[in-house]
Design an enzyme around this catalytic site. Structure first.
Site, mmCIF file in Angstrom:
data_model
loop_
_atom_site.group_PDB
_atom_site.id
_atom_site.type_symbol
_atom_site.label_atom_id
_atom_site.label_comp_id
_atom_site.label_asym_id
_atom_site.label_seq_id
_atom_site.Cartn_x
_atom_site.Cartn_y
_atom_site.Cartn_z
ATOM 1 N N ASP A 1 43.943 49.566 45.286
ATOM 2 C CA ASP A 1 44.498 49.410 43.950
ATOM 3 C C ASP A 1 43.692 50.304 43.016
ATOM 4 O O ASP A 1 42.458 50.346 43.099
ATOM 5 C CB ASP A 1 44.319 47.943 43.521
ATOM 6 C CG ASP A 1 45.558 47.400 42.851
ATOM 7 O OD1 ASP A 1 46.026 48.029 41.898
ATOM 8 O OD2 ASP A 1 46.029 46.329 43.288
ATOM 9 N N ASP B 1 47.960 50.994 39.338
ATOM 10 C CA ASP B 1 48.190 49.793 38.546
ATOM 11 C C ASP B 1 48.661 50.153 37.137
ATOM 12 O O ASP B 1 48.001 50.933 36.441
ATOM 13 C CB ASP B 1 46.864 49.014 38.457
ATOM 14 C CG ASP B 1 47.002 47.732 37.673
ATOM 15 O OD1 ASP B 1 47.780 46.874 38.108
ATOM 16 O OD2 ASP B 1 46.347 47.597 36.625
ATOM 17 N N GLU C 1 52.919 51.203 40.407
ATOM 18 C CA GLU C 1 53.450 49.910 39.936
ATOM 19 C C GLU C 1 54.103 50.133 38.583
ATOM 20 O O GLU C 1 53.431 50.457 37.608
ATOM 21 C CB GLU C 1 52.331 48.882 39.797
ATOM 22 C CG GLU C 1 52.871 47.522 39.406
ATOM 23 C CD GLU C 1 52.028 46.773 38.384
ATOM 24 O OE1 GLU C 1 52.213 45.561 38.265
ATOM 25 O OE2 GLU C 1 51.193 47.385 37.689
ATOM 26 N N HIS D 1 50.904 39.206 43.872
ATOM 27 C CA HIS D 1 49.938 38.372 43.147
ATOM 28 C C HIS D 1 50.347 38.124 41.696
ATOM 29 O O HIS D 1 49.685 37.375 40.996
ATOM 30 C CB HIS D 1 48.568 39.059 43.191
ATOM 31 C CG HIS D 1 48.591 40.371 42.469
ATOM 32 N ND1 HIS D 1 49.308 41.463 42.926
ATOM 33 C CD2 HIS D 1 48.027 40.766 41.302
ATOM 34 C CE1 HIS D 1 49.184 42.462 42.074
ATOM 35 N NE2 HIS D 1 48.413 42.067 41.080
ATOM 36 N N ASP D 2 51.409 38.768 41.232
ATOM 37 C CA ASP D 2 51.846 38.599 39.843
ATOM 38 C C ASP D 2 53.048 37.683 39.700
ATOM 39 O O ASP D 2 53.635 37.602 38.620
ATOM 40 C CB ASP D 2 52.199 39.970 39.234
ATOM 41 C CG ASP D 2 50.954 40.772 38.899
ATOM 42 O OD1 ASP D 2 49.921 40.155 38.593
ATOM 43 O OD2 ASP D 2 51.020 42.014 38.953
HETATM 44 C C1 GLC Z 1 49.078 44.837 36.968
HETATM 45 C C2 GLC Z 1 48.510 43.878 37.985
HETATM 46 C C3 GLC Z 1 48.185 42.588 37.307
HETATM 47 C C4 GLC Z 1 47.152 42.860 36.254
HETATM 48 C C5 GLC Z 1 47.624 43.942 35.302
HETATM 49 C C6 GLC Z 1 46.502 44.444 34.480
HETATM 50 O O1 GLC Z 1 50.282 44.422 36.465
HETATM 51 O O2 GLC Z 1 49.391 43.744 39.054
HETATM 52 O O3 GLC Z 1 47.732 41.608 38.194
HETATM 53 O O4 GLC Z 1 46.901 41.699 35.527
HETATM 54 O O5 GLC Z 1 48.151 45.057 35.957
HETATM 55 O O6 GLC Z 1 45.643 45.236 35.255
#
Ligand code: GLC
Ligand code: CA
Length: 555
Positions: free
Chosen positions: A97, A199, A256, A334-335
C-alpha cells in the site's frame, strides 16, 4: 499492461489481523511468513498488504510517520526482506500500500512545517487563513467535521486534512513533494516488491480554497467536486508511474479510486496514459436499503445487494474497459463491511457465499479476496459506539437514539455496515485461544461467527475448499483472458458468457432466496453445479442461490 498482471488472484492481508507471531495481540510480518503455505494452498498468487510503515496508528497505518521503516509492532526490515524472498520462492508476488495523499502529523515534515512557518517544509502541506473568524471554507472531511484544523504552532492559519485531523494532506503542487514521494516509492521498488496500491490518489489535486460549497450553510459538508478527480491528478500520476516503470517496467500499479465512474476507470488505466494498470472503484458494488429511515444518514443503514443495479453497473464497466484494462473484482475490503455481513442470505448462508464468489470472480477481471472471506468470516460485534473511533459513528448513534432506536438496534446496524468490525483477526482454529491468531487478546476483538480454517480444511463441502476450486477455475486462460458478455436475464439471475477462441462457458447464478425459472441454453455440458437445479421441458429452475458453470458446445 505487463504480462504477469493479467492472471493474478490477489489476496488482501490486513497485517495487524492475520497472524500474531510474538503474542502481543497484533498480527505481524513473521505471522504472515508462517502462513505462506496456507496462501499457497488457497491458490492466490499476489498478496496486497495494507500499510506497514511506522505509524502512530490513528488510522491503522494510513497515517505514516516514517515511510522508510517498518512499524516495530509489525516487524523489522529483515522480516520484510524475508517475506519478499519467501513469496518469490513460491512464485508469488507482493504489492504494498502506498499512502501518497497525506502523512501523519507526527511525520518530521509536518513537525518541521509547524515549527518553522517560513521553512522549506511549510509548503509540503496545504495552509489557508481563516475566513470571517471561521474555517477557510465549508468543505467537509471524509472522517467527519471540517477538512481544516488549526495550525498547532504559532500562526493563525489552518491546515488541510481530507481524512483524520492527524493526517495532513500533502501539497502535490510542490515539485519537492512529488520528488520526495517518488523517492520513497523507488526505495520500496528497489527492495524487490512487485507492485503498489496507490491509496486515495484521486485526491492529490484540490480546487481553489476560496470556493465554498454553495449550499447556503457554513456547516462542513463532504464535497468531492472540490477534491477528487481534479485536472492535475492525471499528470502527477503519470509522472509518478512513468518514473517507477523506468526502474521496473513490469511494476503492477493498482490505484484506489473510491468514487471513480466507469469513464474515469478507463482514463486512469488506459495503457497509453501510462498511469495505473488497474483501478479499484467502490462504485462497482451496488446495493439498496429495503426500507430506509429518512431521518437517519443512509451510511449505516443495513443494505441488500441490488442485483439488477449491479448487473447494469458491471456491464457498463466491462463495456468501458474492454480492450483497455481489467476490472478489479472484489466483495469487501478493510473500508467496508465483510461480504458475509453485508450480502449473505440469512437462510442459505454457505450456499449464498459460494454463489456470490462465483458470480463475481469468474467475470473478466482481477479478483481481490479479503482475508477471511474464503472461510466466511463476518463482521465483529462491537459493544459501544466508542469502539469504532469514528466521528460519523458518534453522530449516527446520537441521531438514531433520538429517533427512538434502542442501543442494541443501533449497534446491530453499525456492526453490520461499518468498516472497523471488518478488520477482526483471522480465525485459524477455534480450538485454540483467540482462534489461533494469538495467545494475547487481539488488538481488535468482538464476538463473531464461528468459522475457522481448521474445520473447513477437513470438510470437502466447505467454503474454503470451494474457494480453492474456484480459484483454480479462475486461473485458466478462458477466465483470465476471455471476453465477457453479461446476459439480459430475469430479475435475480446473473448470467454471463466467457469466450476465448473456440471455447465458451456460461455462468449462471441465482442471487435470491427464491427459485427462478430461466430458458434452457441448448448444447451445453455442465462443468460445475451447486444447489437445487431442476430441468423442465424448455426451462431450467434454479433453486435459492443455485449456480452452474457450463461449457457451450459447438454445433
Ligand atoms: C484509503 C484507505 C482507507 C484510509 C484512507 C486514508 O481510502 O483505504 O482505509 O482510511 O485511504 O488513507
Ligand atoms: Ca505481534
Amino acid at each position: 499492461m505487463g504480462s504477469w498482471h493479467t492472471n493474478q488472484v490477489i489476496y488482501q492481508i490486513y497485517p495487524k489481523s492475520f497472524q500474531d507471531s510474538n503474542n502481543d495481540g497484533i498480527g505481524d510480518l513473521r505471522g504472515i511468513i508462517e502462513r505462506i503455505p496456507y496462501l499457497k494452498s488457497l491458490g492466490v498468487t499476489t498478496i496486497w498488504l495494507n500499510p506497514i510503515y511506522v505509524s502512530p496508528q490513528v488510522d491503522n497505518g494510513y497515517d505514516v510517520s516514517n515511510y522508510y521503516t517498518i512499524d516495530d509492532k509489525l516487524g523489522s526490515m529483515a522480516d520484510m526482506e524475508v517475506l519478499i524472498q519467501r513469496l518469490h520462492e513460491q512464485g508469488m508476488y507482493l504489492i504494498m500500500d502506498f499512502v501518497m495523499n497525506h502523512t501523519s502529523d507526527q511525520h518530521p515534515w509536518f513537525k518541521d512545517a509547524v515549527q518553522n512557518p517560513k521553512g522549506l517544509y511549510r509548503d509540503y502541506y496545504l495552509w489557508a487563513n481563516s475566513k470571517d473568524g471561521g474555517y477557510p471554507n465549508n468543505w467537509g472531511s471524509f472522517f467527519g467535521g471540517s477538512v481544516w484544523s488549526r495550525d498547532p504552532g504559532k500562526t493563525k492559519q489552518y491546515y488541510f486534512h481530507l481524512f483524520d485531523s492527524h493526517m495532513p494532506d500533502l501539497n502535490w503542487n510542490n515539485p519537492e513533494v512529488r520528488n520526495s514521494m517518488l523517492e520513497i516509492a523507488k526505495y520500496w521498488v528497489n527492495k524487490g516488491i512487485d507492485g503498489l496500491r496507490l491509496d486515495a490518489f484521486i485526491h492529490i489535486d484540490k480546487a481553489d480554497f476560496d470556493q465554498n460549497v454553495p449550499n447556503g450553510s457554513d456547516e462542513p459538508v463532504v464535497a468531492e467536486e472540490f477534491y477528487a478527480h481534479l485536472p492535475k491528478v492525471q499528470p502527477y500520476l503519470k509522472q509518478f508511474c512513468s518514473q517507477l516503470r523506468a526502474i521496473k517496467p513490469d511494476l503492477f500499479i493498482i490505484g484506489e479510486a473510491a468514487s471513480a465512474s466507469p469513464e474515469l476507470l478507463a482514463e486512469y488505466s488506459r495503457p497509453t496514459n501510462g498511469e495505473c494498470d488497474a483501478v479499484i472503484t467502490f462504485r462497482s458494488l451496488v446495493d439498496k436499503i429495503p426500507q430506509p429511515d429518512s431521518e437517519l444518514p443512509l451510511t449505516y443503514q443495513p443494505k441488500q445487494l441490488d442485483v439488477e443495479g449491479m448487473k447494469q453497473q458491471l456491464a457498463t464497466i466491462e463495456a468501458k474497459l474492454a480492450g483497455i484494462s481489467l476490472p478489479v473484482l472484489y466483495w469487501s475490503n478493510h473500508d467496508m463491511a465483510r461480504l458475509a455481513s453485508r450480502y449473505a442470505s440469512k437462510c442459505y448462508r454457505l450456499q449464498s457465499l459460494k454463489c456470490l464468489a462465483t458470480m463475481l470472480y469468474l467475470q473478466r477481471g482481477i479478483p481481490i479476496i479479503y482475508y477471511g472471506e474464503e472461510i466466511g468470516m463476518d463482521n465483529l460485534k462491537l459493544d459501544q459506539p466508542i469502539d469504532f473511533n469514528d466521528l460519523t459513528v458518534t453522530d449516527f448513534y446520537g441521531k438514531a437514539m433520538q429517533q427512538g432506536y434502542t442501543h442494541s438496534e443501533v449497534m446491530q446496524m453499525l456492526n453490520q455496515t461499518h468498516k472497523i468490525p471488518a478488520r477482526g483477526s483471522m480465525r485459524w482454529n477455534q480450538q485454540q485461544n483467540n482462534a489461533g491468531f494469538s495467545e494475547h487478546t487481539p488488538w481488535l476483538s468482538g464476538e463473531t461467527h464461528f468459522v475457522d480454517v481448521a474445520t473447513e480444511e477437513d470438510d470437502a463441502d466447505s467454503l474454503l475448499n470451494f474457494y480453492r476450486s474456484l480459484i483454480k477455475i479462475k486461473r485458466t486462460e478462458l477466465f483470465t483472458s476471455g471476453t465477457e458478455i453479461i446476459k439480459n436475464t430475469p430479475q435475480g439471475i446473473y448470467q454471463f458468457v466467457r469466450r476465448l477462441g473456440k471455447s465458451a462457458v456460461v455462468v449462471t447464478c441465482n442471487l435470491t432466496d427464491q427459485s427462478i425459472e430461466i430458458p434452457m441454453i441448448k448444447n451445453t455440458s455442465t462443468r460445475f453445479a451447486e444447489g437445487k437445479i431442476r430441468m423442465l421441458e424448455d426451462a431450467v429452475s434454479y433453486g435459492p442461490w443455485a449456480f452452474t458453470i457450463k461449457d457451450i458446445l459447438e454445433d
